[in-house]
Design a protein around this motif. Structure first.
Motif, short mmCIF file in Angstrom:
data_model
loop_
_atom_site.label_atom_id
_atom_site.label_comp_id
_atom_site.label_asym_id
_atom_site.label_seq_id
_atom_site.Cartn_x
_atom_site.Cartn_y
_atom_site.Cartn_z
N ALA A 39 0.85 -1.19 0.00
CA ALA A 39 0.00 0.00 0.00
C ALA A 39 0.89 1.24 0.00
O ALA A 39 2.05 1.20 0.40
N PHE A 40 0.32 2.34 -0.47
CA PHE A 40 1.11 3.57 -0.47
C PHE A 40 0.28 4.74 0.02
O PHE A 40 -0.94 4.77 -0.14
N GLY A 41 0.99 5.66 0.66
CA GLY A 41 0.39 6.93 1.07
C GLY A 41 0.65 7.93 -0.04
O GLY A 41 1.80 8.19 -0.38
N GLN A 42 -0.40 8.46 -0.61
CA GLN A 42 -0.30 9.40 -1.73
C GLN A 42 0.65 10.56 -1.40
O GLN A 42 0.72 10.99 -0.25
N LEU A 43 1.34 11.05 -2.41
CA LEU A 43 2.13 12.26 -2.23
C LEU A 43 1.21 13.39 -1.80
O LEU A 43 0.11 13.54 -2.34
N GLN A 44 1.63 14.13 -0.79
CA GLN A 44 0.82 15.22 -0.26
C GLN A 44 1.71 16.31 0.28
O GLN A 44 2.91 16.10 0.49
N LYS A 45 1.13 17.44 0.52
CA LYS A 45 1.84 18.59 1.07
C LYS A 45 0.91 19.23 2.08
O LYS A 45 -0.23 19.57 1.75
N GLN A 46 1.35 19.36 3.32
CA GLN A 46 0.53 19.97 4.37
C GLN A 46 1.06 21.37 4.68
O GLN A 46 2.27 21.60 4.59
N PRO A 47 0.20 22.30 5.07
CA PRO A 47 0.66 23.66 5.39
C PRO A 47 1.35 23.74 6.76
O PRO A 47 1.85 24.80 7.14
N TYR A 48 1.37 22.65 7.49
CA TYR A 48 1.96 22.61 8.83
C TYR A 48 3.01 21.48 8.88
O TYR A 48 2.96 20.54 8.10
N PRO A 49 3.97 21.58 9.81
CA PRO A 49 4.94 20.48 9.94
C PRO A 49 4.27 19.24 10.52
O PRO A 49 3.24 19.34 11.20
N GLN A 50 4.83 18.08 10.23
CA GLN A 50 4.32 16.82 10.78
C GLN A 50 5.48 15.97 11.27
O GLN A 50 6.60 16.09 10.78
N GLN A 51 5.16 15.12 12.22
CA GLN A 51 6.08 14.05 12.62
C GLN A 51 5.41 12.74 12.24
O GLN A 51 4.20 12.57 12.46
N ILE A 52 6.18 11.83 11.68
CA ILE A 52 5.69 10.49 11.36
C ILE A 52 6.45 9.53 12.27
O ILE A 52 7.67 9.44 12.19
N ARG A 53 5.73 8.85 13.15
CA ARG A 53 6.33 7.88 14.06
C ARG A 53 5.96 6.48 13.58
O ARG A 53 4.78 6.14 13.50
N ILE A 54 6.96 5.67 13.25
CA ILE A 54 6.72 4.32 12.77
C ILE A 54 6.49 3.42 13.98
O ILE A 54 7.35 3.28 14.84
N ILE A 55 5.30 2.81 14.05
CA ILE A 55 4.96 1.91 15.15
C ILE A 55 5.43 0.49 14.82
O ILE A 55 6.01 -0.19 15.67
N SER A 56 5.17 0.05 13.60
CA SER A 56 5.57 -1.30 13.18
C SER A 56 5.71 -1.30 11.66
O SER A 56 5.24 -0.40 10.97
N GLY A 57 6.38 -2.32 11.13
CA GLY A 57 6.54 -2.45 9.69
C GLY A 57 7.77 -1.73 9.17
O GLY A 57 8.64 -1.29 9.94
N GLU A 58 7.82 -1.60 7.85
CA GLU A 58 8.94 -0.94 7.17
C GLU A 58 8.37 -0.15 5.99
O GLU A 58 7.55 -0.67 5.23
#
Length: 101
Positions: A39-58
């Motif tokens: 599965a893939f997360g579509q390319l996107q652009k947010q007006p605010y900063p984000q943190q992505i925390r990986i819980i499991s997987g790769e």
């Protein structure tokens, strides 16, 4: 360490993803997203900063023009207005966090 608390049940999306909305223990808005392998997360652009925390997987993340491989326990910082997306290499889940400013 901040803890995620879900406020909605997981909603299945039609592309191998499911998502629930919630808050971190510091009241930052966040979502938990579950990915099936491939599965893939579509390319996107947010007006605010984000943190992505990986819980499991790769995951293979593209952030701007840079590609990162991220595994459980890692956190990625996404600057505001930066194009990003990911491809799931091994089924797992992650948190998308909008840090408090």
């Amino acid at each position: 360490m901040l803890v995620f608390k879900a406020q909605t049940p997981f909603k299945d999306l039609d592309n191998g993803l499911s998502r629930c909305q919630g808050m971190m223990s510091d009241n930052s808005p966040a979502s938990e997203v579950k990915f099936e392998t491939g599965a893939f997360g579509q390319l996107q652009k947010q007006p605010y900063p984000q943190q992505i925390r990986i819980i499991s997987g790769e995951f293979e993340f593209t952030i701007g023009s840079t590609v990162h491989i991220a595994i459980a326990g890692e956190t990625l910082a996404i600057p505001a207005a930066t194009l990003f997306g990911c491809f799931c290499l091994v089924a797992g889940s992650l948190l998308e966090i909008q840090p408090r400013t």
